[in-house]
Design a protein around this motif. Sequence first.
Motif, PDB file in Angstrom:
ATOM      1  N   LEU A  98       0.784  -1.521   0.011  1.00  0.00           N
ATOM      2  CA  LEU A  98       0.301  -0.140   0.049  1.00  0.00           C
ATOM      3  C   LEU A  98       0.411   1.444  -0.376  1.00  0.00           C
ATOM      4  N   ALA A  99       1.661   1.714   1.043  1.00  0.00           N
ATOM      5  CA  ALA A  99       2.633   2.921   0.845  1.00  0.00           C
ATOM      6  C   ALA A  99       3.431   2.803  -0.156  1.00  0.00           C
ATOM      7  N   GLY A 100       3.807   1.082  -1.371  1.00  0.00           N
ATOM      8  CA  GLY A 100       4.152   1.700  -2.550  1.00  0.00           C
ATOM      9  C   GLY A 100       3.136   2.111  -3.714  1.00  0.00           C
ATOM     10  N   MET A 101       2.226   2.194  -3.327  1.00  0.00           N
ATOM     11  CA  MET A 101       1.219   2.809  -4.784  1.00  0.00           C
ATOM     12  C   MET A 101       1.451   4.043  -3.460  1.00  0.00           C
ATOM     13  N   VAL A 102       1.405   4.276  -2.864  1.00  0.00           N
ATOM     14  CA  VAL A 102       0.801   6.015  -2.200  1.00  0.00           C
ATOM     15  C   VAL A 102       1.661   6.593  -1.937  1.00  0.00           C
ATOM     16  N   ILE A 103       2.706   6.529  -1.824  1.00  0.00           N
ATOM     17  CA  ILE A 103       3.766   7.238  -1.091  1.00  0.00           C
ATOM     18  C   ILE A 103       3.927   8.180  -2.610  1.00  0.00           C
ATOM     19  N   THR A 104       4.278   7.621  -4.084  1.00  0.00           N
ATOM     20  CA  THR A 104       4.294   8.347  -5.050  1.00  0.00           C
ATOM     21  C   THR A 104       3.405   9.954  -5.261  1.00  0.00           C
ATOM     22  N   SER A 105       2.669   9.532  -4.798  1.00  0.00           N
ATOM     23  CA  SER A 105       1.165  11.176  -4.766  1.00  0.00           C
ATOM     24  C   SER A 105       1.724  11.790  -3.454  1.00  0.00           C
ATOM     25  N   SER A 106       1.619  11.057  -2.772  1.00  0.00           N
ATOM     26  CA  SER A 106       2.097  12.126  -0.903  1.00  0.00           C
ATOM     27  C   SER A 106       2.937  11.268  -0.501  1.00  0.00           C
ATOM     28  N   LEU A 107       3.605  11.671   0.310  1.00  0.00           N
ATOM     29  CA  LEU A 107       5.101  10.747   1.273  1.00  0.00           C
ATOM     30  C   LEU A 107       3.560  11.780   3.000  1.00  0.00           C
ATOM     31  N   SER A 108       2.951  11.962   3.060  1.00  0.00           N
ATOM     32  CA  SER A 108       2.600  12.702   4.199  1.00  0.00           C
ATOM     33  C   SER A 108       1.191  11.708   4.280  1.00  0.00           C
ATOM     34  N   THR A 109       0.657  11.639   3.221  1.00  0.00           N
ATOM     35  CA  THR A 109      -0.044  10.685   2.745  1.00  0.00           C
ATOM     36  C   THR A 109       0.470   9.538   3.123  1.00  0.00           C
ATOM     37  N   THR A 110       1.238   8.774   2.729  1.00  0.00           N
ATOM     38  CA  THR A 110       1.645   7.510   3.397  1.00  0.00           C
ATOM     39  C   THR A 110       1.301   7.530   5.752  1.00  0.00           C
ATOM     40  N   PHE A 111       2.267   8.613   5.271  1.00  0.00           N
ATOM     41  CA  PHE A 111       2.271   8.230   7.171  1.00  0.00           C
ATOM     42  C   PHE A 111       1.008   8.139   7.764  1.00  0.00           C
ATOM     43  N   VAL A 112       0.048   9.033   6.824  1.00  0.00           N
ATOM     44  CA  VAL A 112      -1.956   9.296   7.992  1.00  0.00           C
ATOM     45  C   VAL A 112      -1.594   7.735   7.371  1.00  0.00           C
ATOM     46  N   LEU A 113      -1.195   7.037   6.418  1.00  0.00           N
ATOM     47  CA  LEU A 113      -2.135   5.771   6.043  1.00  0.00           C
ATOM     48  C   LEU A 113      -1.692   4.650   7.489  1.00  0.00           C
ATOM     49  N   ALA A 114      -0.363   4.622   7.547  1.00  0.00           N
ATOM     50  CA  ALA A 114       0.038   4.007   8.827  1.00  0.00           C
ATOM     51  C   ALA A 114      -0.502   4.516  10.340  1.00  0.00           C
ATOM     52  N   GLY A 115      -0.988   5.451  10.302  1.00  0.00           N
ATOM     53  CA  GLY A 115      -1.909   5.992  11.996  1.00  0.00           C
ATOM     54  C   GLY A 115      -3.233   5.748  11.421  1.00  0.00           C
ATOM     55  N   ILE A 116      -3.977   5.675  10.309  1.00  0.00           N
ATOM     56  CA  ILE A 116      -5.302   5.352  10.138  1.00  0.00           C
ATOM     57  C   ILE A 116      -5.002   3.681  10.985  1.00  0.00           C
ATOM     58  N   ALA A 117      -3.963   2.778  10.468  1.00  0.00           N
ATOM     59  CA  ALA A 117      -3.953   1.189  10.198  1.00  0.00           C
ATOM     60  C   ALA A 117      -3.930   0.519  11.989  1.00  0.00           C
ATOM     61  N   SER A 118      -3.149   2.116  12.207  1.00  0.00           N
ATOM     62  CA  SER A 118      -3.076   1.322  14.081  1.00  0.00           C
ATOM     63  C   SER A 118      -4.838   2.040  14.384  1.00  0.00           C
ATOM     64  N   VAL A 119      -5.123   3.033  14.187  1.00  0.00           N
ATOM     65  CA  VAL A 119      -6.542   3.471  14.724  1.00  0.00           C
ATOM     66  C   VAL A 119      -7.420   2.287  14.951  1.00  0.00           C
ATOM     67  N   VAL A 120      -7.441   2.161  13.515  1.00  0.00           N
ATOM     68  CA  VAL A 120      -8.024   0.769  13.110  1.00  0.00           C
ATOM     69  C   VAL A 120      -8.107  -0.205  13.964  1.00  0.00           C
ATOM     70  N   ALA A 121      -6.914  -0.829  14.370  1.00  0.00           N
ATOM     71  CA  ALA A 121      -6.423  -2.099  14.543  1.00  0.00           C
ATOM     72  C   ALA A 121      -6.715  -1.832  16.537  1.00  0.00           C
ATOM     73  N   ALA A 122      -6.382  -0.467  16.952  1.00  0.00           N
ATOM     74  CA  ALA A 122      -6.986   0.125  18.546  1.00  0.00           C
ATOM     75  C   ALA A 122      -8.286  -0.535  18.497  1.00  0.00           C
ATOM     76  N   ILE A 123      -9.279   0.325  17.391  1.00  0.00           N
ATOM     77  CA  ILE A 123     -10.494  -0.541  17.567  1.00  0.00           C
ATOM     78  C   ILE A 123     -10.924  -1.612  17.865  1.00  0.00           C
ATOM     79  N   ALA A 124     -10.647  -2.615  16.981  1.00  0.00           N
ATOM     80  CA  ALA A 124     -11.201  -4.055  17.111  1.00  0.00           C
ATOM     81  C   ALA A 124     -10.341  -4.827  17.819  1.00  0.00           C
ATOM     82  N   THR A 125      -8.747  -4.662  18.505  1.00  0.00           N
ATOM     83  CA  THR A 125      -8.670  -4.633  20.216  1.00  0.00           C
ATOM     84  C   THR A 125      -9.727  -4.319  21.061  1.00  0.00           C
TER      85      THR A 125
END
Length: 405
Positions: free
Chosen positions: A367-394
């Motif tokens: 996913l990072a390989g696909m997103v990072i070409t458009s926006s580096l900042s958005t890639t870090f946002v994606l990383a944050g969203i994944a952990s938030v979803v993980a917390a909700i699932a937990t």
Amino acid sequence: MEQQNSYRALVRIPGLTPLIVAATLSRLAGRMFILTLVLFVLAQFSSPALAGWLTFAAIVPGLLVSPVAGVLLDRVGPTIAVRIDMIASAIFIAAIGIVGWLDWTTPPVLFFVVTLFSLAGPLGAAGTRTLLPRLVPSHDLDRANALDTAVYAVVDVVGPAMAGVIVAWLGPESAMSMIAFSYATAAICLSFVPRLPGLAPRQASFLHQMIEGIQIMSRQPTLRGLAISYSMYQITWGVLYVAVPVFVANHYDTAVGSSVTGFLWAAMGIAGGIGALSAGRLRTAGRERHVMAIGMVVTALAAWPVAAEFGLGGLAIGLMLAGVMSGPIDVALLTLRQRRTDTRQLGRVISISMSLNLAGFPLGSALAGMVITSSLSTTFVLAGIASVVAAIATVSIPSDARAVA
């Protein structure tokens, strides 16, 4: 009481010290092997593509046969199963070094030997974590898991560095021999670990128990929830492994950037070890889900905005913070999974769940390989969203009263 709650008290548990030493040696050898394999192939064939496929062959087949490995752990016992893995790994890696010295190396030969190495891997990886709850009293399980997690963190830092130095000084063939020796020494250490029998009934067929292990993982609410939440959390790390080098490359040239990236990951690994050892002193029984969820939310904030929006200093702080949080998350995961699993099924559950947990990492990298070409900042946002979803699932994992399907 203080002394009973210390890490020093773990040393007195019969068989635990040689198990930890064996696990350290085998994991160190495993981390060294992946990098050494790449360097070996580049020296022999000058083919990055072949190196990539052989790395794939060293990992993926073992993930696919994890249900089979789990049944073996439950039927023959974890002590014997782990020794089989370590002895087999020593033989296969020594064979790679020997064919290299004799100039008999060909891609088919390497693929065959590396695949055999991969197939034995789940026995050792899951076997150690199957042995821990059977050797350690329940009140010491947090610290034992913390020590185990800290070993992983240290090995992640030391293993690749040792491999690089040994290959540079002595060559990849010699490095393979040292890795094989490390596996053999780990197998010897296991001779001092109590031989625990398998608890799965022998009357049932092998296939039936393999299918049963998959059904347990899919139907038991706690195990299913942990597989989902931790896989999502691993997406964050898959994203970061792509995003961090790109971030650093935007600030430094290639030579300096590689050193800076290596330093950042080393610091993160050390922080993870410290976090794990600190988490081991906590009483997490009944609070594992909350410890994991809080750690995942902090990890999300560490990825974005801390790491992404505050320059190189923010990146360093964010990675250190995420590293510290990884320790409590891993310790709570291991402890909760062990406490809510029938001991007779522990090998199958751990073997399958470890493979499922790893699935999030390559997905995050893709996913990072696909997103990072458009926006580096958005890639870090994606990383944050994944952990938030993980917390909700937990936090959606049921409490003890509703843990059994």
